[in-house]
Scaffold this active site. Structure first.
Site, mmCIF file in Angstrom:
data_model
loop_
_atom_site.group_PDB
_atom_site.id
_atom_site.type_symbol
_atom_site.label_atom_id
_atom_site.label_comp_id
_atom_site.label_asym_id
_atom_site.label_seq_id
_atom_site.Cartn_x
_atom_site.Cartn_y
_atom_site.Cartn_z
ATOM 1 N N LEU A 21 0.759 -1.162 -0.072
ATOM 2 C CA LEU A 21 -0.009 0.062 0.022
ATOM 3 C C LEU A 21 0.807 1.341 -0.173
ATOM 4 O O LEU A 21 0.511 2.238 -0.381
ATOM 5 C CB LEU A 21 -1.052 -0.133 1.344
ATOM 6 C CG LEU A 21 -1.877 -1.312 1.417
ATOM 7 C CD1 LEU A 21 -2.583 -1.031 2.617
ATOM 8 C CD2 LEU A 21 -2.912 -1.188 0.297
ATOM 9 N N GLY A 25 11.445 4.983 4.063
ATOM 10 C CA GLY A 25 12.553 4.507 4.174
ATOM 11 C C GLY A 25 12.760 3.397 5.663
ATOM 12 O O GLY A 25 13.507 2.578 5.583
ATOM 13 N N VAL A 29 4.214 -0.593 4.216
ATOM 14 C CA VAL A 29 2.907 -0.886 4.541
ATOM 15 C C VAL A 29 2.230 -1.637 3.576
ATOM 16 O O VAL A 29 1.872 -1.604 2.340
ATOM 17 C CB VAL A 29 1.742 0.371 4.490
ATOM 18 C CG1 VAL A 29 0.459 -0.098 5.164
ATOM 19 C CG2 VAL A 29 2.431 1.254 5.712
ATOM 20 N N ASP A 142 2.871 16.467 11.664
ATOM 21 C CA ASP A 142 3.022 16.245 10.259
ATOM 22 C C ASP A 142 1.735 15.846 9.357
ATOM 23 O O ASP A 142 1.427 14.981 8.798
ATOM 24 C CB ASP A 142 3.880 14.746 10.244
ATOM 25 C CG ASP A 142 4.478 14.445 8.870
ATOM 26 O OD1 ASP A 142 4.578 15.342 7.988
ATOM 27 O OD2 ASP A 142 4.715 13.104 8.551
#
Length: 177
Positions: A21, A25, A29, A142
């Site tokens: 998915l 780094g 997933v 983020d």
């Protein structure tokens, strides 16, 4: 992919190639099945994290610490953590699967106005929960379209808490988007 009788995630190397998915780094997933439920399996590449102060290792620890304590409609759920017996061993986070992908991909197409407004409301609700209901408050740090996932019904959920922080000094007053 499938799950065994104990509810542990089972990963098949050949099948993984077709079920990716996303990747970065420090993690990849995959789509998987765990306890008869479709899930996202975030495999953490521990071999690349050699030092205790490695930023990727710190991010991994932060994500587990934060997600383990969250329960909100607009936050991706952490179902569990699994050790994957491989060489070298890997750890996987078993997360809620969001079948419409991320907001970044959805924005590549024109979203209906009603859905766009609902997504904005969902993101605001998730931020409000982190900032006002969690003790200590959590600052995501983020928040971007690739870190907002969409369910089949269009519900937006915040994800990727690796660089999030706890606002132990009570300084967080605004949701930065």
């Amino acid at each position: 992919m499938g799950s065994d009788e104990e509810g542990q995630i089972m990963l098949d190397e050949e099948e993984e190639q077709h079920e990716i998915l996303g990747s970065g780094g420090a993690a990849t997933v995959f789509r998987g099945v765990w306890q008869d439920k479709q899930v996202a399996v975030k495999r953490i590449h521990l071999a690349s994290m050699r030092e205790e102060d490695d930023p990727d290792l710190q991010s991994f620890r932060t994500e587990i610490k934060i997600l383990a304590g969250l329960d909100h409609l607009n936050i991706v759920k952490l179902y569990g953590i699994s050790l994957i017996p491989s060489d070298p061993p890997e750890v996987a986070l078993i997360l809620e699967f969001m079948d419409r992908g991320d907001l970044a991909s959805a924005l590549a197409n024109q979203l209906p106005l009603a859905l766009a407004l609902q997504i904005a409301i969902d993101i605001a609700r998730g931020c409000r929960y982190l900032h006002e209901s969690c003790r200590p408050p959590i600052v995501h740090r983020d928040l971007k379209p690739s870190n907002v996932l969409l369910s089949s019904s269009g519900t937006a959920k915040l994800t990727d808490f690796g660089i999030s922080t706890f606002d132990t000094l009570g300084r967080q007053k605004v949701c930065f988007v």
